[in-house]
Design an enzyme around this catalytic site. Structure first.
Site, PDB file in Angstrom:
ATOM      1  N   SER A 103       2.579   4.394   1.288  1.00 50.42           N
ATOM      2  CA  SER A 103       2.128   3.004   1.272  1.00 50.42           C
ATOM      3  C   SER A 103       1.825   2.516  -0.148  1.00 50.42           C
ATOM      4  CB  SER A 103       0.909   2.850   2.177  1.00 50.42           C
ATOM      5  OG  SER A 103       0.585   1.511   2.401  1.00 50.42           O
ATOM      6  N   ASP A 244       3.295  -4.241  -0.911  1.00 51.58           N
ATOM      7  CA  ASP A 244       3.002  -2.901  -1.405  1.00 51.58           C
ATOM      8  C   ASP A 244       4.239  -2.027  -1.223  1.00 51.58           C
ATOM      9  OD1 ASP A 244       2.913  -2.617   1.339  1.00 51.58           O
ATOM     10  OD2 ASP A 244       1.292  -1.140   1.311  1.00 51.58           O
ATOM     11  N   ASP A 246       5.441   0.067   0.889  1.00 55.67           N
ATOM     12  CA  ASP A 246       6.218   0.116   2.136  1.00 55.67           C
ATOM     13  C   ASP A 246       6.248  -1.230   2.836  1.00 55.67           C
ATOM     14  OD1 ASP A 246       3.536   0.219   2.916  1.00 55.67           O
ATOM     15  OD2 ASP A 246       3.959   1.431   4.682  1.00 55.67           O
ATOM     16  N   ASP A 248       4.106  -3.176   4.264  1.00 52.79           N
ATOM     17  CA  ASP A 248       3.340  -3.520   5.459  1.00 52.79           C
ATOM     18  C   ASP A 248       2.073  -4.298   5.114  1.00 52.79           C
ATOM     19  OD1 ASP A 248       1.802  -1.467   4.384  1.00 52.79           O
ATOM     20  OD2 ASP A 248       1.598  -0.361   6.271  1.00 52.79           O
TER      21      ASP A 248
END
Length: 450
Positions: A103, A244, A246, A248
């Site tokens: 992440s 960010d 990833d 999400d």
């Protein structure tokens, strides 16, 4: 409930250290395959996405070996956002989905998130069962030679995701005439994010969209949006979007360069959806970290703010239990369950852009939903394996802080589920919370050297 491998958002850690090794990924693949192979007499499939970290290749190869050894077929997407993996798990009727990502962390770390066939992250009970299978004799998970799984690449995963995201913008709207700066964090959405915005008609200025395996989240993205702010002002953009690693989570930047966090985004969407009648149950779900100002602003509109423990997984669980369709975190996880099963930075940004177009207001006016209560958040890093919150002086400092803030503010001290950090957050009178946070951080620093 003590877990050996899983934290608040999958398995995560520094690669080739502690749990985050190829051996662990191999065992996880075999154990998860065993857990999800519920029906006999048919082939079982797992889909795998990843972000742009160098270590993703290593972990992906180990997972593929584990899944195929346990008799599961594997479809590999390559780099794609976490929400894309969740969506396509369900769309492709896979038995489970895997996202390899840490992440918002730097490249040294990596992680593995698991999704069920419905596209939702696993609950604690499922993770504990998988952990038990990981610690069992691996030979019991092996299939006979003729039942070994196959692996293949899925080349159109990104294109599928792009079309799904574009469809969330009302058909009557286009982004024509808007200049948008998008910071891709050198992460999983480095291609998809600029493509979505451009295909919807915007003038797009992409930042940090050249990943090299090492530069993900490095001084960029949702956790470091300063460069976004500078470029929004430089290019006189209407809005800035920072994802960010990833994709999400998202934070925004108005045309004046002011950074807008997840609380303000949630407040804007709640207000708009309340007026349009699309907000379910008159309830918004956030975590303990969300600002008191958001809660007070929602109360004035007759809306309830339901708080959960930190982690978007817990937000989603509470939303599903209550029937709410809007939730998220101050950090930028915005969960819109009408569109997705997990946080999706791009979809959240498009919802804000639709309101920007419909209102005709500048972002600086539209995104100023409430005045935040004074809040301080500090992180204290500790060595892996240490137990700073068990230190007597730390406990005493926390108790003293709670006494000082009793009825006058909020205090939250917690261990991060994704990094070796203790997060200290306080809200209330500025001078008081500064003193309280300082005392607790000093006690934590002293505990590290004790």
């Amino acid at each position: 409930m003590n877990k050996r491998y899983f934290g608040t958002d999958g398995v995560r850690g520094t690669t080739n250290r502690s749990v985050m090794t190829a051996e662990m990924a191999l065992r996880l693949g075999m154990a998860a395959a065993h857990y999800f192979k519920r029906e006999n007499g048919r082939r079982h499939t797992v889909v795998i996405g990843k972000d742009t970290r160098l270590s993703g290749y290593m972990l992906e190869s180990a997972l593929v070996a584990g899944f195929t050894a346990a008799g599961m077929d594997v479809s590999q997407f390559g780099p794609c956002p976490t929400p894309a993996t969740a969506m396509l798990t369900r769309s492709l009727r896979a038995d489970m989905g895997v996202m390899i990502t840490a992440s918002h962390n730097r490249y040294e770390d990596n992680g593995i998130k698991l999704f069920g066939p419905d596209g939702y992250k696993l609950d604690d009970e499922a993770e504990l069962e998988i952990e038990a299978l990981m610690d069992a004799d691996m030979a019991t998970h092996l299939v006979d030679p003729k039942s070994i799984g196959r692996a293949k690449r899925i080349d159109d995963a990104e294109a599928r995701y792009v079309e799904i995201v574009k469809a969330t913008l009302p058909r009557s709207l286009r982004l024509t005439g808007l200049r948008i700066v998008v910071d891709c964090a050198n992460g999983a959405a480095y291609k998809a994010a600029p493509k979505v915005l451009w295909e919807l008609g915007a003038d797009v200025i992409p930042l940090h969209n050249t990943p090299n395996g090492f530069n993900i989240n490095e001084d960029c993205g949702a956790t470091a949006p300063q460069d976004l702010s500078e470029n929004v002002k430089r290019y006189r953009a209407d809005l800035g979007i920072a994802l960010d690693g990833d994709a999400d989570r998202v934070v925004l930047c108005d045309e004046k360069g002011r950074i807008v966090d997840g609380d303000q985004i949630i407040g804007l969407l709640a207000t708009s959806w309340k007026k349009s009648g699309t907000l379910a149950t008159d309830t918004v779900v956030t975590t303990q970290m969300s600002n008191l100002g958001l809660e007070q602003a929602l109360e004035k509109q007759g809306l309830k703010l339901q708080r959960t423990q930190v982690g978007d997984r817990y937000v989603v669980e509470a939303m599903r239990a209550s029937g709410a369709n809007l939730g998220g975190e101050q950090s930028g996880h915005i969960v819109l369950s009408d569109f997705a099963t997990t946080g999706d930075g791009l979809i959240a940004a498009l919802q804000v852009l639709s309101l920007l177009i419909e209102s005709g207001k500048p972002a600086s006016e539209l995104l100023k939903v409430f005045t935040p209560a004074p809040q301080i958040l500090k992180n204290v890093r500790y060595a892996n394996g240490a137990l700073p919150l068990e230190n007597a002086r730390v406990k005493e400092a926390i108790a003293e802080g709670e006494t000082r803030l009793n009825g006058k503010g909020r205090l939250l001290v917690r261990k991060s589920g994704t990094e070796p950090l203790i997060r200290v957050m306080a809200e209330g009178d500025r001078k008081m919370i500064e003193a309280v946070v300082s005392d607790i951080c000093s006690a934590l620093d002293a505990a590290k050297s004790a």
